[in-house]
Design a protein around this motif. Structure first.
Motif, PDB file in Angstrom:
ATOM      1  N   GLN A  66       0.818  -1.199   0.000  1.00 32.54           N
ATOM      2  CA  GLN A  66       0.000   0.000   0.000  1.00 32.54           C
ATOM      3  C   GLN A  66       0.856   1.255   0.000  1.00 32.54           C
ATOM      4  O   GLN A  66       1.763   1.416   0.788  1.00 32.54           O
TER       5      GLN A  66
ATOM      6  N   ASN B 168      -3.792   4.160  -5.334  1.00 33.72           N
ATOM      7  CA  ASN B 168      -4.637   4.037  -4.150  1.00 33.72           C
ATOM      8  C   ASN B 168      -6.103   3.824  -4.522  1.00 33.72           C
ATOM      9  O   ASN B 168      -6.815   3.048  -3.885  1.00 33.72           O
ATOM     10  N   LYS B 169      -6.556   4.513  -5.558  1.00 29.35           N
ATOM     11  CA  LYS B 169      -7.942   4.326  -5.986  1.00 29.35           C
ATOM     12  C   LYS B 169      -8.148   2.929  -6.560  1.00 29.35           C
ATOM     13  O   LYS B 169      -9.181   2.291  -6.324  1.00 29.35           O
TER      14      LYS B 169
ATOM     15  N   ALA C  80      -8.379   0.497  -3.773  1.00 25.32           N
ATOM     16  CA  ALA C  80      -9.652   0.604  -3.059  1.00 25.32           C
ATOM     17  C   ALA C  80     -10.778  -0.114  -3.803  1.00 25.32           C
ATOM     18  O   ALA C  80     -11.734  -0.598  -3.188  1.00 25.32           O
TER      19      ALA C  80
END
Length: 485
Positions: A11, A75-76, A79
């Motif tokens: 991450q 990051n998107k 997610a």
């Protein structure tokens, strides 16, 4: 490993090769606050050490914006992706990532050229499915070694020469996430209480990692890559590492069940040569291999691979190479192959060679065959048995038949430099006879010219080879055949 676990490890860590091939990597950070893991008191000292040891290149003005874009898209993507996906199904996961990646770029109205889009996707995919910035280096078959000296200094070995490459990590934490990704599936750990570890990749490549406080430049990662297709004996001859005559002789030695030690320095090609010699073992024999991190690539059908294990966080459960050698004797081995003798297990290995387990092989770090015997003697003393030196030397002279010396030359090539018989003892001294010796004749365009030549002497163990039904022509040893009248 589940995708969720892999995402947790990766991450926020992008592949920071933001300047592209051929450009200078970004400057080293001047503050020690990016998670060296060595304690707050050492942060300024680490920063000053890094600043002194490496000249800081100029940072590209576009670096920050590229990082922001990459981190936001990554990051998107993380997610939105399903964490329950099986990451081992690489093609399916990659297609899913590709679809979501294109969707995110469209929704965010991010306009990139085709090369930029492809590079961004490959970097993000490497973070999720691979080893981040190192993935492209691992996929390059011309690279034999990868050396990460902290987050901003990455070197490779190609054709025996070391080069710095324009690839970087974002921070020390980013390097640590990649190290954890390597060692966690193997049940190994690395932390301040155990700051170094040996491990391996799925393809068998050997990995060593060292972290602060032992390392003062941040996490250090060394990967010794192995070819997906193991190097063959024909390739060694083609590379000039060994001659056809020497191969024919060594093949006869392996088939006749002589005990062989491959000696050489770090990176000299010992494991590669051990793999080649092991290929001469008949396929119907039971082989047991013992290693710290399994890397031998034996092709026989009946192979049992054993791997040592470090102690757990409570200091329990350690299984040493010596434990495995002792246990292997109870497993009805016909051949025992120890990846490398480093300590007291050497005495057990010699005893195994002397008690009906002929044809065993191992490697040792030494610069000459004579040095190899001296090191074996020292390692036997490490077993703590309080044996007299003469008793150890008698064991060595009786157990070891042949020492093959491998060397990495000044031009980066690896060559067998001597093939030496351990012929017996005279008084308290082990006697040795060179069967083949490398003779350098000059240099050409920086490359060493020479050949492994026979010494003209036949080894004393020729009766063992002939009793195995193997007959070698005298010409192999440089002996001219007598004329018949």
């Amino acid at each position: 490993m589940s995708l969720l676990r892999r995402i947790e490890q990766g991450q926020g860590g992008g592949t920071p090769n933001q300047q592209g091939e051929g450009k200078t990597p970004p400057a080293l950070p001047q503050s020690g606050g990016d998670g060296q893991g060595s304690g707050g008191g050492d942060a300024s000292r680490l920063s000053s050490l890094q600043a002194r040891r490496v000249s800081a290149p100029i940072t590209s003005p576009q670096a920050g914006s590229y990082f922001d874009l990459k981190t936001r898209v990554q990051n998107k993507l993380l997610a939105e992706i399903d964490p329950s996906m099986d990451v081992s199904r690489t093609d399916e996961v990659r297609r899913t990532i590709q679809s979501l990646f294109e969707q995110i770029l469209t929704e965010e109205n991010i306009v990139l050229s085709r090369p930029e889009r492809a590079r961004l996707f490959e970097q993000i995919a490497a973070e999720i499915l691979g080893l981040g910035p190192l993935q492209s280096l691992l996929e390059d078959d011309t690279i034999t070694e990868i050396m990460v000296n902290g987050p901003k200094n990455i070197y490779i070995e190609r054709k025996g020469k070391i080069h710095r490459v324009p690839v970087t990590f974002e921070s020390n934490e980013h390097v640590m996430r990649i190290i954890d990704r390597i060692v966690a599936p193997l049940g190994r750990r690395i932390d301040e209480s155990s700051p170094y570890v040996d491990a391996r990749l799925a393809d068998g490549s050997r990995v060593n990692a060292v972290i602060p406080p032992i390392s003062l430049v941040g996490p250090v990662l060394t990967i010794r890559k192995f070819s997906k297709n193991p190097i063959t004996v024909d390739q060694l001859i083609q590379f000039g590492s060994i001659t056809t005559e020497a191969v024919q002789f060594l093949k006869a030695c392996v088939e006749a069940r002589l005990n062989i030690i491959i000696s050489g320095g770090t990176g000299s090609g010992k494991t590669t040569l051990l793999n080649v010699l092991s290929s001469f073992i008949p396929s119907d024999e039971r082989i047991i291999t013992i290693e710290n991190a399994a890397e031998l690539q034996l092709r026989q059908e009946h192979v049992v691979t054993l791997e040592s294990r470090p102690a757990n966080i409570e200091g329990r459960g350690e299984i040493t190479i010596r434990d495995l050698v002792i246990n292997a004797l109870r497993m009805r081995p016909e051949r025992i192959i120890v990846g490398e003798c480093r300590g007291g297990e050497t005495l057990d290995m010699l005893q195994a060679m002397n008690t009906g387990h002929e044809g065993s092989m191992t490697t040792a770090h030494a610069n000459t065959p004579r040095d190899a015997l001296a090191r074996i003697e020292t390692m036997c003393l490490m077993a703590g048995m309080d044996l007299p030196i003469r008793a150890i030397r008698e064991q060595m002279a009786s157990a070891v038949d042949l020492i093959v010396q491998q060397e990495r030359m000044r031009d980066g090539t690896r060559k067998v430099t001597t093939v030496t018989e351990v012929s017996g003892m005279e008084g308290d001294v082990i006697t040795m006879t060179d069967i083949f010796v490398f003779e350098q004749t000059g240099t050409e365009n920086g490359r060493i010219i020479g050949r492994l030549r026979p010494s003209g002497l036949r080894p004393k163990f020729m009766d063992k080879i002939e009793s195995a039904g193997i007959h070698l022509p005298p010409s192999i040893f440089g002996i001219g055949e007598r004329r018949r009248y």
